[in-house]
Enzyme design. Structure first.
Site, PDB file in Angstrom:
ATOM      1  N   ARG A 151       0.865  -1.183   0.000  1.00  0.00           N
ATOM      2  CA  ARG A 151       0.000   0.000   0.000  1.00  0.00           C
ATOM      3  C   ARG A 151       0.902   1.233   0.000  1.00  0.00           C
ATOM      4  NH1 ARG A 151      -2.476   0.686   5.397  1.00  0.00           N
ATOM      5  NH2 ARG A 151      -1.007   2.407   5.505  1.00  0.00           N
ATOM      6  N   HIS A 167      -3.408   4.553   4.834  1.00  0.00           N
ATOM      7  CA  HIS A 167      -4.652   3.763   4.844  1.00  0.00           C
ATOM      8  C   HIS A 167      -5.771   4.552   4.169  1.00  0.00           C
ATOM      9  CE1 HIS A 167      -8.084   1.485   6.250  1.00  0.00           C
ATOM     10  NE2 HIS A 167      -8.502   2.500   6.976  1.00  0.00           N
ATOM     11  N   TYR A 216       4.262   4.687  11.460  1.00  0.00           N
ATOM     12  CA  TYR A 216       4.508   3.252  11.593  1.00  0.00           C
ATOM     13  C   TYR A 216       5.368   2.640  10.482  1.00  0.00           C
ATOM     14  CZ  TYR A 216       0.287   3.374   8.656  1.00  0.00           C
ATOM     15  OH  TYR A 216      -0.629   3.640   7.671  1.00  0.00           O
TER      16      TYR A 216
END
Lengths: 356, 397
Positions: free
Chosen positions: B279, B283, B292
């Site tokens: 990805r 998100h 992260y």
């Protein structure tokens, strides 16, 4: 089996047309079984599946004989996974089928909760009616059978609180038949609550006659329609499912004491029949709601609220509730302390500020 | 219980049937490395089991890849402009998106997640209807039956069971429908993932479970979801084959997913395909991926971009000409323009519609509530016409 009237063999004498088949003592369970069989006969899209519903016929035998009669593609056992059962039903309903699923016991339906709340209930609304889900979720429910924990929950409030679900709870053998047929025919998803303690109750009915009545469209609609189970003039008991016989017994006992108690059998929790309930309460001026589920934030609470909002000026006393206590369902030796009893109902009726 | 192999299921394993239990089980295992047919540099990487799709097929799919990237870019821009409430981008995963859509026939069904907007549009659904959900006009904006594309699932893994049900119904009617059900790596931790794969295997229904492993479930890396050798290895637990594929290799995806779809259509039952991808963006636009993961990690995946390698490969083979590149770009621009124009046009929402679809027939309670809302709206309209503020009037009552 598809014939509703059997053609006589040549040369045989026709039976007397006036001789109606004798009604037989028929159980609530048998009426449900007949409703399933008749619905499956009438519509090849109707499928029945769940845990142990195949050759065993369900732990309560509600699906007895269906696999043998309709084949294992129409009535079948699934892996032991309730969310799986419910989710697969969603897909089948999306693709032209009318699934009837059995959750083996009330509390065993909880793993399917997300599927019921997020998908079964919402799909028609999410898609503006482009996807309808004609699913019937049969749930043997409530207590009074000496069942151990996790087998006796009155879980109706969870479903009734979820917009999009129709929630039904029959209390008589005839209603068991007609309401299950109506539920299966409904384009909307139905949670069909079967009071376990009534499974072996009996009425004199002729199942073939019930089928003819339903198939001829002569059975009055029951979804959304409460019924006066016993007429009376002094107070109204409002009840549904397993509590209806208890309410009727209380009304009979009250009659001996000279009080005329009307009993309303809701049959349909959602949609709720405000009209029948409120017409009765306006007439009698007093009401008690009787239900097995814990009373806090319950269907009973909702009924009380609705009645007070609509019938305030007709009321001679506060609307009371006789419900289960706000505790987890008790163990078998203690359940009779928990369940609404005739005495507890009569005590509530006695406290309705009578002037005599 | 030493002979734990369920021989009765053997007949359901399709290609795996026939051998001894250990070889039958072994046949269900995925490739040790993800299948790759074109490497990140654009060089062919032949694989005996999966022939490279032919040039026309690759070229057509490449065009969709270009459009997919453009759709992601356009949607992201519309979030920044406040025209979309949110957009979970599939930037970097477009090869998975395109392949999932183009391997299916008209009679098949696609079950997408919220991140699979590009797959849904590639399948032919009107982009503006797809984006209804994220624009906030309603929940599902398209008719799932029209293109046989289920609503985009926001709960995780629940749609996999719906896919099994659709396939089961089709199978009972003797239809040749195949269902391709998408989910992400995080969804494989959900109970419904397990139940769906198990039900599909037991009922031997034609479902291809397609996991896009993009390494993160919002912020949580895959190592916190599972310690399985790969997600595709989970298939053997259900008695179905698993396969791993390079999720940024359009050619490999077409080959592997195509084979899984063919297998399902031929009565071989369900299978699980895991695509290894990444990805590239957060998100959603509300997420901060820097909390992260490092920029270096992301940078490594830039080199594996699905468009880059397919472009090199197709140009090397002289399949991709200047003219076709321009045509693909123009097509992508046209789609983006439709999206931009549509989302910049204010759509009037109808509040009374709130009550229309909850039940087939409105309950008396919903009729009362709809009437209440209509009265409020009428009062507001009257107040507006009279030049006063409706809500003030309401407060004064």
């Amino acid at each position: 089996m598809t014939q509703t009237t059997e053609a006589p063999a040549p040369g045989t004498t026709l039976p007397d047309a006036g001789a109606a088949p004798a009604p037989r003592a028929t159980t609530f369970a048998k009426a449900l079984n007949a409703a399933l069989a008749d619905a499956m006969e009438a519509d090849a899209a109707v499928l029945m599946f769940g845990e142990d519903v195949g050759p065993l016929g369900g732990v309560f035998r509600i699906t007895d004989g269906l696999t043998a009669r309709f084949g294992e593609e129409r009535c079948f056992d699934t892996p032991l996974a309730e969310s799986g059962i419910m989710g697969m039903a969603v897909g089948m309903a999306m693709n032209g089928m009318k699934p009837v699923v059995e959750m083996q016991f009330d509390a065993f339906a909880y793993p399917a909760f997300e599927q019921v709340v997020s998908h079964v209930a919402k799909m028609p609304n999410r898609t503006k009616g482009k996807v309808r889900l004609p699913i019937v979720i049969r749930i043997p429910y409530a207590g009074g059978i000496g069942g151990v924990e996790h087998h006796c929950d009155s879980s109706e409030a969870y479903y009734a609180h979820t917009p999009g679900l129709t929630v039904l709870a029959p209390a008589t053998v005839r209603d068991a038949y007609f309401m299950l047929r109506e539920a299966i025919a409904s384009p909307d998803p139905v949670v069909f609550l079967e009071p376990k303690k009534l499974y072996w109750s009996k009425e004199e009915v002729d199942l073939a006659e019930l089928r003819r009545t339903y198939d001829d469209g002569e059975a009055p609609r029951r979804i959304g329609r409460a019924v006066v189970a016993r007429p009376g003039t002094d107070a109204t008991l409002i009840s549904y499912g397993p509590s209806v016989p208890t309410a009727l017994a209380a009304a009979a006992a009250a009659a001996e004491e000279g009080r005329s108690i009307e009993v309303i059998d809701l049959r349909s929790i959602v949609p709720f029949d405000d009209e029948t309930v409120c017409a009765s309460v306006r007439r009698t001026g007093r009401a008690v709601v009787v239900a097995e589920a814990p009373g806090f934030a319950s269907v009973a609470s909702e009924i009380v609220a609705r009645v007070q909002e609509r019938c305030f000026h007709s009321l001679a006393a506060p609307v009371l509730r006789v419900t289960g206590f706000d505790i987890p369902y008790p163990s078998p030796k203690l359940e009779h302390f928990y369940l609404p009893s005739v005495d507890r109902i009569l005590d509530a009726v006695d406290s309705l500020q009578w002037e005599d | 219980m030493s002979t734990a192999t369920n021989e009765g299921r053997g007949r359901r394993m399709g290609g795996a049937a026939g051998g001894t239990p250990s070889t039958a089980a072994h046949a269900l295992l995925p490739s040790p490395e993800p299948v790759q047919l074109v490497d990140p540099e654009g060089h062919p990487h032949p694989d005996d089991r999966y022939p490279l799709p032919d040039g026309d097929r690759l070229l057509g799919a490449y065009g969709r890849l270009i459009a997919g990237r453009r759709i992601n870019d356009q949607a992201n821009a519309l979030v920044r402009q406040g025209r979309l409430a949110v957009y979970p981008s599939s930037h970097g995963q477009e090869a998975c998106q395109v392949a999932a859509a183009v391997v299916l026939g008209d009679e098949d069904w696609l079950f997408p997640t919220y991140r699979d907007t590009v797959a849904v549009i590639t399948r032919g659904v009107d982009p503006l209807e797809v984006l209804t959900l994220l624009r906030g006009d309603w929940h599902a904006g398209y008719d799932p039956h029209e293109h046989r594309v289920a609503t985009q699932a926001t709960p995780l893994a629940t749609q996999l069971l719906h896919a099994v049900g659709v396939a089961h119904a089709a199978k009972l009617r003797g239809e040749s429908t195949v269902v391709l059900a998408m989910c992400g790596d995080g969804a494989t931790s959900e109970g419904d993932f397990h139940e769906a794969l198990n039900f599909a295997a037991v009922f031997h229904v034609p479902v291809v479970f397609f996991v896009q492993n993009n390494e993160f479930a919002i912020s949580v890396p895959l190592k916190n979801q599972t310690v399985a050798p790969s997600l595709a290895h989970k298939a053997i637990g259900y008695g179905m084959p698993g396969e791993r594929v390079d999720g940024n290799d359009l050619a490999a995806l077409l080959a592997v997913l195509g084979a899984a779809v063919d297998r399902a259509r031929d009565g071989g039952g369900p299978s699980l395909v895991e695509a290894h991808t990444y990805r590239m963006q957060a998100h959603t636009n509300a997420d901060d991926a820097t909390r992260y993961r490092s920029a270096d990690d992301v940078e490594r995946w830039v080199l594996k971009d699905p468009i880059l390698r397919m472009r090199t490969y197709l140009k090397t083979l002289d399949l991709l000409t200047e003219e076709s590149e321009q045509a693909f770009a123009a097509d992508a621009d046209a789609t983006a323009a439709v999206i931009r124009k549509g989302l910049n046009t204010e759509v009037e929402v109808n509040p009374t519609e709130l009550f229309e679809y909850v039940y087939t027939e409105k309950t008396s309670q919903l009729r009362e509530q709809a009437a209440l809302l209509r009265e409020e709206l009428a009062r507001d309209a009257d107040a507006a016409a009279a030049g006063t503020d409706g809500s003030m009037e309401g407060d004064q009552r």
